[in-house]
Design an enzyme around this catalytic site. Sequence first.
Site, PDB file in Angstrom:
ATOM      1  N   GLU A 198       0.830  -1.190   0.000  1.00 15.89           N
ATOM      2  CA  GLU A 198       0.000   0.000   0.000  1.00 15.89           C
ATOM      3  C   GLU A 198       0.869   1.246   0.000  1.00 15.89           C
ATOM      4  O   GLU A 198       1.955   1.265   0.582  1.00 15.89           O
ATOM      5  CB  GLU A 198      -0.872   0.027   1.252  1.00 15.89           C
ATOM      6  CG  GLU A 198      -1.815  -1.149   1.315  1.00 15.89           C
ATOM      7  CD  GLU A 198      -2.820  -1.015   2.444  1.00 15.89           C
ATOM      8  OE1 GLU A 198      -3.929  -1.498   2.269  1.00 15.89           O
ATOM      9  OE2 GLU A 198      -2.491  -0.426   3.489  1.00 15.89           O
ATOM     10  N   CYS A 251       7.946  -4.373  15.132  1.00 12.68           N
ATOM     11  CA  CYS A 251       7.602  -3.406  16.192  1.00 12.68           C
ATOM     12  C   CYS A 251       6.217  -3.758  16.750  1.00 12.68           C
ATOM     13  O   CYS A 251       5.277  -3.996  15.984  1.00 12.68           O
ATOM     14  CB  CYS A 251       7.616  -1.986  15.641  1.00 12.68           C
ATOM     15  SG  CYS A 251       9.205  -1.529  14.935  1.00 12.68           S
ATOM     16  N   ASN A 309      -1.892   4.853  17.040  1.00 17.76           N
ATOM     17  CA  ASN A 309      -3.113   4.417  16.354  1.00 17.76           C
ATOM     18  C   ASN A 309      -3.399   2.973  16.737  1.00 17.76           C
ATOM     19  O   ASN A 309      -2.609   2.092  16.403  1.00 17.76           O
ATOM     20  CB  ASN A 309      -2.924   4.453  14.831  1.00 17.76           C
ATOM     21  CG  ASN A 309      -2.764   5.861  14.327  1.00 17.76           C
ATOM     22  OD1 ASN A 309      -3.534   6.739  14.671  1.00 17.76           O
ATOM     23  ND2 ASN A 309      -1.753   6.072  13.507  1.00 17.76           N
ATOM     24  N   CYS A 336      -0.206   6.060  10.395  1.00 17.76           N
ATOM     25  CA  CYS A 336       1.100   5.521  10.739  1.00 17.76           C
ATOM     26  C   CYS A 336       0.968   4.214  11.524  1.00 17.76           C
ATOM     27  O   CYS A 336       0.249   4.130  12.495  1.00 17.76           O
ATOM     28  CB  CYS A 336       1.854   6.542  11.574  1.00 17.76           C
ATOM     29  SG  CYS A 336       3.464   5.958  12.079  1.00 17.76           S
TER      30      CYS A 336
END
Length: 292
Positions: A10, A48, A219, A264
Amino acid sequence: MDCQNGGFVEAVIMRYDSSLGKYNGKPRPGGPRSTLCISSQVGCKMGCNFCATGTMGFKSNLSSGEIVEQLVHASRLSNIRNVVFMGMGEPLNNYAALVEAVRIMTGLPFQVSPKRITVSTVGIVHAINKFHSDLPGLNLAVSLHAPVQDVRCQIMPAARAFPLEKLMNALKEYQKNSQQKIFIEYIMLDGVNDEEQHAHQLGKLLETFQVVVNLIPFNPIGSVSQFRTSSDDKVSSFQKILRGSYNIRTTVRKQMGQDISGACGQLVVNLPDKISAKSTPPVTDIEDLCIR
Ligand code: SF4
């Protein structure tokens, strides 16, 4: 975008008006802008813990052509002014393709200015050591996310391979050679890295560098996440400490793209959800600060 080996990646176009709001009490310069957030790998091996892409694992590297192709597609939809390598993957783990792709982007016919390209890394020390000589003029953004090694390892497993001390030494050398400021990305995770003590530790770590710190509200990824978003008050006090006690330029990233899972740390291939996505409101972001 589908890749030669059957994978999907993406890219996200962020449209905003940089003239909205004020800076130092004066109207901001600029106007409508588009920034393209580009992917460099299918998935990512850095893992992460706060990142949706990390949950995919590593599938493959993109070729330089596939990286440039994202700019080709995006340029048909919008006038792209800035390019940021902050999509899927760790760009410095696909170094040869990154270098070749950037050289194509900065040449004809694209002619994107190097100072409008930002590469974001978790801190791959051996690649940072050659980044400036291979790609002079580009911006380097470092996903630091914690001011001490143990908290960094807790949220970013890759930090074990690239200890904080070695990373900071590499950044010092990079800044000495490039004379460029470094962008520091810091995701705000409630109770993990967002306390006052962390702000002071970060301030001390960075006070001898020329940096811009970008605080990024977390997020949430999916309905289950081990992390929570820091409160606005905590983000604001963190920013005040860095600015007031250490004179470090510190911004808070405006949120955009959550409605299409394109913000993000949310880039993960999930096509059906995104095809019906809506557009997002205009915001300003770190890329405005890349103009020297
Ligand atoms: S934050 Fe970046 S480096 Fe970390 S897992 Fe996600 S894509 Fe990879």
